[in-house]
Write a protein that holds these residues in place. Structure first.
Motif, PDB file in Angstrom:
ATOM      1  N   THR A   1      33.184  67.900  -6.727  1.00 55.64           N
ATOM      2  CA  THR A   1      32.140  67.190  -7.458  1.00 55.64           C
ATOM      3  C   THR A   1      31.663  66.018  -6.612  1.00 55.64           C
ATOM      4  O   THR A   1      32.342  65.608  -5.657  1.00 55.64           O
ATOM      5  N   PRO A   2      30.522  65.426  -6.937  1.00 54.62           N
ATOM      6  CA  PRO A   2      30.052  64.261  -6.186  1.00 54.62           C
ATOM      7  C   PRO A   2      31.058  63.118  -6.150  1.00 54.62           C
ATOM      8  O   PRO A   2      31.089  62.347  -5.180  1.00 54.62           O
ATOM      9  N   ALA A   3      31.902  63.013  -7.173  1.00 55.40           N
ATOM     10  CA  ALA A   3      32.884  61.933  -7.218  1.00 55.40           C
ATOM     11  C   ALA A   3      33.977  62.093  -6.162  1.00 55.40           C
ATOM     12  O   ALA A   3      34.695  61.129  -5.853  1.00 55.40           O
ATOM     13  N   ASP A   4      34.119  63.287  -5.593  1.00 55.59           N
ATOM     14  CA  ASP A   4      35.193  63.532  -4.628  1.00 55.59           C
ATOM     15  C   ASP A   4      34.919  62.920  -3.260  1.00 55.59           C
ATOM     16  O   ASP A   4      35.845  62.735  -2.468  1.00 55.59           O
ATOM     17  N   GLY A   5      33.660  62.648  -2.938  1.00 58.62           N
ATOM     18  CA  GLY A   5      33.348  62.038  -1.656  1.00 58.62           C
ATOM     19  C   GLY A   5      32.220  62.731  -0.929  1.00 58.62           C
ATOM     20  O   GLY A   5      31.538  63.614  -1.471  1.00 58.62           O
ATOM     21  N   ASP A   6      32.023  62.333   0.326  1.00 61.47           N
ATOM     22  CA  ASP A   6      30.915  62.843   1.132  1.00 61.47           C
ATOM     23  C   ASP A   6      31.058  64.334   1.419  1.00 61.47           C
ATOM     24  O   ASP A   6      32.174  64.858   1.541  1.00 61.47           O
ATOM     25  N   ILE A   7      29.904  64.975   1.585  1.00 61.63           N
ATOM     26  CA  ILE A   7      29.842  66.360   2.040  1.00 61.63           C
ATOM     27  C   ILE A   7      29.114  66.370   3.383  1.00 61.63           C
ATOM     28  O   ILE A   7      28.003  65.840   3.503  1.00 61.63           O
ATOM     29  N   LEU A   8      29.735  66.964   4.393  1.00 59.03           N
ATOM     30  CA  LEU A   8      29.144  67.077   5.723  1.00 59.03           C
ATOM     31  C   LEU A   8      28.306  68.344   5.810  1.00 59.03           C
ATOM     32  O   LEU A   8      28.712  69.401   5.310  1.00 59.03           O
ATOM     33  N   VAL A   9      27.165  68.242   6.457  1.00 59.41           N
ATOM     34  CA  VAL A   9      26.344  69.417   6.749  1.00 59.41           C
ATOM     35  C   VAL A   9      26.134  69.471   8.252  1.00 59.41           C
ATOM     36  O   VAL A   9      25.556  68.550   8.842  1.00 59.41           O
ATOM     37  N   THR A  10      26.607  70.531   8.894  1.00 62.66           N
ATOM     38  CA  THR A  10      26.391  70.700  10.335  1.00 62.66           C
ATOM     39  C   THR A  10      25.140  71.544  10.573  1.00 62.66           C
ATOM     40  O   THR A  10      24.640  72.209   9.671  1.00 62.66           O
ATOM     41  N   GLY A  11      24.642  71.500  11.817  1.00 62.46           N
ATOM     42  CA  GLY A  11      23.391  72.206  12.101  1.00 62.46           C
ATOM     43  C   GLY A  11      22.293  71.724  11.179  1.00 62.46           C
ATOM     44  O   GLY A  11      21.453  72.499  10.710  1.00 62.46           O
ATOM     45  N   ALA A  12      22.282  70.408  10.937  1.00 66.64           N
ATOM     46  CA  ALA A  12      21.487  69.849   9.847  1.00 66.64           C
ATOM     47  C   ALA A  12      19.988  70.027  10.023  1.00 66.64           C
ATOM     48  O   ALA A  12      19.250  70.079   9.031  1.00 66.64           O
ATOM     49  N   SER A  13      19.495  70.108  11.248  1.00 66.29           N
ATOM     50  CA  SER A  13      18.055  70.230  11.470  1.00 66.29           C
ATOM     51  C   SER A  13      17.557  71.666  11.359  1.00 66.29           C
ATOM     52  O   SER A  13      16.344  71.904  11.363  1.00 66.29           O
TER      53      SER A  13
ATOM     54  N   ASN B   1      21.861  67.547  -6.341  1.00 67.89           N
ATOM     55  CA  ASN B   1      22.965  67.685  -7.291  1.00 67.89           C
ATOM     56  C   ASN B   1      23.916  66.490  -7.276  1.00 67.89           C
ATOM     57  O   ASN B   1      25.012  66.563  -7.828  1.00 67.89           O
ATOM     58  N   GLY B   2      23.488  65.410  -6.633  1.00 68.76           N
ATOM     59  CA  GLY B   2      24.225  64.163  -6.737  1.00 68.76           C
ATOM     60  C   GLY B   2      25.254  63.896  -5.672  1.00 68.76           C
ATOM     61  O   GLY B   2      25.967  62.879  -5.734  1.00 68.76           O
ATOM     62  N   TYR B   3      25.376  64.764  -4.671  1.00 72.19           N
ATOM     63  CA  TYR B   3      26.369  64.585  -3.619  1.00 72.19           C
ATOM     64  C   TYR B   3      25.862  63.602  -2.558  1.00 72.19           C
ATOM     65  O   TYR B   3      24.660  63.552  -2.271  1.00 72.19           O
ATOM     66  N   SER B   4      26.785  62.874  -1.968  1.00 73.89           N
ATOM     67  CA  SER B   4      26.484  62.025  -0.817  1.00 73.89           C
ATOM     68  C   SER B   4      26.644  62.874   0.437  1.00 73.89           C
ATOM     69  O   SER B   4      27.703  63.480   0.649  1.00 73.89           O
ATOM     70  N   VAL B   5      25.614  62.912   1.281  1.00 72.19           N
ATOM     71  CA  VAL B   5      25.572  63.872   2.387  1.00 72.19           C
ATOM     72  C   VAL B   5      25.603  63.159   3.739  1.00 72.19           C
ATOM     73  O   VAL B   5      24.868  62.188   3.962  1.00 72.19           O
ATOM     74  N   ILE B   6      26.458  63.676   4.630  1.00 73.85           N
ATOM     75  CA  ILE B   6      26.456  63.287   6.034  1.00 73.85           C
ATOM     76  C   ILE B   6      25.862  64.454   6.817  1.00 73.85           C
ATOM     77  O   ILE B   6      26.325  65.590   6.694  1.00 73.85           O
ATOM     78  N   ALA B   7      24.848  64.194   7.608  1.00 74.56           N
ATOM     79  CA  ALA B   7      24.196  65.243   8.396  1.00 74.56           C
ATOM     80  C   ALA B   7      24.632  65.139   9.855  1.00 74.56           C
ATOM     81  O   ALA B   7      24.616  64.059  10.440  1.00 74.56           O
TER      82      ALA B   7
ATOM     83  N   ARG C   1      14.461  76.156  -9.402  1.00 71.17           N
ATOM     84  CA  ARG C   1      14.493  74.989 -10.276  1.00 71.17           C
ATOM     85  C   ARG C   1      14.951  73.710  -9.577  1.00 71.17           C
ATOM     86  O   ARG C   1      14.528  72.615  -9.928  1.00 71.17           O
ATOM     87  N   GLU C   2      15.843  73.844  -8.593  1.00 67.35           N
ATOM     88  CA  GLU C   2      16.492  72.668  -8.026  1.00 67.35           C
ATOM     89  C   GLU C   2      15.867  72.168  -6.733  1.00 67.35           C
ATOM     90  O   GLU C   2      16.170  71.059  -6.294  1.00 67.35           O
ATOM     91  N   LEU C   3      15.027  72.953  -6.119  1.00 64.02           N
ATOM     92  CA  LEU C   3      14.310  72.485  -4.938  1.00 64.02           C
ATOM     93  C   LEU C   3      12.988  71.834  -5.350  1.00 64.02           C
ATOM     94  O   LEU C   3      12.328  72.296  -6.288  1.00 64.02           O
ATOM     95  N   ASP C   4      12.635  70.786  -4.658  1.00 64.88           N
ATOM     96  CA  ASP C   4      11.309  70.189  -4.831  1.00 64.88           C
ATOM     97  C   ASP C   4      10.339  71.047  -4.027  1.00 64.88           C
ATOM     98  O   ASP C   4      10.235  70.911  -2.803  1.00 64.88           O
ATOM     99  N   LEU C   5       9.647  71.944  -4.705  1.00 64.93           N
ATOM    100  CA  LEU C   5       8.796  72.915  -4.010  1.00 64.93           C
ATOM    101  C   LEU C   5       7.673  72.234  -3.242  1.00 64.93           C
ATOM    102  O   LEU C   5       7.189  72.773  -2.240  1.00 64.93           O
ATOM    103  N   ALA C   6       7.273  71.055  -3.680  1.00 65.07           N
ATOM    104  CA  ALA C   6       6.210  70.334  -2.982  1.00 65.07           C
ATOM    105  C   ALA C   6       6.648  69.894  -1.589  1.00 65.07           C
ATOM    106  O   ALA C   6       5.807  69.588  -0.733  1.00 65.07           O
TER     107      ALA C   6
END
Length: 327
Positions: free
Chosen positions: A145-157, A171-177, A286-291
């Motif tokens: 859950t977001p309360a557990d801490g940061d989520i890393l995303v590799t290959g971010a670009s 979805n409320g997660y803190s993200v490290i790219a 529903r969850e992506l900002d299509l704009a």
């Protein structure tokens, strides 16, 4: 007649080119789709250039994604005029894929296109966004859950990374790219990354265990990067592995798994049960900002796709390449 990119391998060598084909040449299948848009994915670029053994049968029409309208159907599940999409199932590898104006596929590979998505938007999302959503769903199923801490995303670009950041942040997660392109820092922050690190921190040989830096991760890179991601994951955390941009190898130890209870979650975007595919696409709609899709995608014509493939493999493409197969 219709136009498609065709990959051939024979005495003349390996080549990909635009060709005019007859509908009678289409492979077996119970649904014929008039394709509106496809995509140029990493796998498609490998297939077009021959840099990787993606194509298993020749000649082959590449394209692991497609969206369009049913032109004819022998299946009770779909009728003429239905809007549909396909991801995976071997299209573009063992069965002719989406980089052509017509495709013939099995009905059970199809998913109804969500009502609020256009064919172009669906392909701006494509396998990359679909894989990112499956990765998020895997982390959620593990209990993160977001309360557990940061989520890393590799290959971010890249495509998967860009969508993973947007979906996690939504979805409320803190993200490290993690990226090798520092010039993209502002782009990644606009998507929702709270911090950006240099991929060099993760891409070389590392220690069996490192400092606990993130609760979980979405990794599309593999090799040393995935090993270091696991080594830096909190106790009880999880890593969703969904790609191999750096390599198919995993030069790791069992230390993160047996000393911290880290879970490595494999994400397969090629074959998923129908219900999970429908759920993933419903959530994406529903969850992506299509704009904001134009920020993570660029449209090209079918006639440009062959020339664009090397740049995608060389890391010169940000986000997604959407292919209008009718130009």
């Amino acid at each position: 007649m219709f136009t498609a990119i065709v990959v051939d391998k024979d005495d003349a060598g390996y080549r990909a080119r635009l060709r005019s084909l007859d509908e009678d040449e289409l492979p077996e299948g119970d649904v014929t789709v008039r394709v509106a848009y496809s995509t140029l994915n990493y796998k498609d670029a490998l297939a077009i250039t021959g840099r990787g053994p993606v194509v298993r049968r020749f000649p082959m029409v590449p394209g692991i994604d497609l969206a369009g309208v049913v032109e004819s159907s022998r299946s009770p599940a779909y009728a003429t005029g239905d809007r549909v999409l396909v991801n995976g199932w071997g299209i573009g590898e063992t069965h002719w894929g989406g980089l052509g104006q017509l495709a013939r596929v099995r009905a059970d590979w199809l998913v109804p296109l969500p009502a609020n998505l256009t064919e172009q938007q669906a392909m701006a999302i494509g396998t990359a966004g679909y894989t990112a959503m499956l990765s998020l769903m895997a982390l959620e199923a593990h209990g993160l859950t977001p309360a557990d801490g940061d989520i890393l995303v590799t290959g971010a670009s890249g495509g998967v990374g860009s969508f993973a950041i947007a979906l996690l942040a939504r979805n409320g997660y803190s993200v490290i790219a993690s990226t090798g392109r520092p010039a993209e820092t502002e782009y990644l922050r606009r998507l929702g990354a709270g911090a950006v690190i240099d991929r060099a921190e993760l891409s070389g040989p590392g220690r069996p265990l490192g400092k606990e830096r993130w609760a979980g991760a979405v990794d599309s890179v593999g090799s040393h990067t995935l090993a270091n991601v696991c080594a830096g994951t909190h106790a009880g955390g999880a890593v969703a592995a969904c790609g191999m941009a750096q390599g198919i190898d995993l030069p790791a130890t069992v230390a993160p798994f047996i000393l911290r209870g880290v879970s490595l979650l494999g994400v397969n975007s090629v074959t998923q049960p129908y219900a999970r595919r429908v759920t993933a696409w419903d959530r994406l709609s529903r969850e992506l900002d299509l704009a904001r899709l134009p920020q993570v995608s660029r449209e090209i014509g079918l006639s440009e796709a062959v020339a664009a493939a090397p740049g995608l493999l060389d890391g010169r493409v940000r986000g997604r390449l959407v292919v209008d197969v009718n130009r």
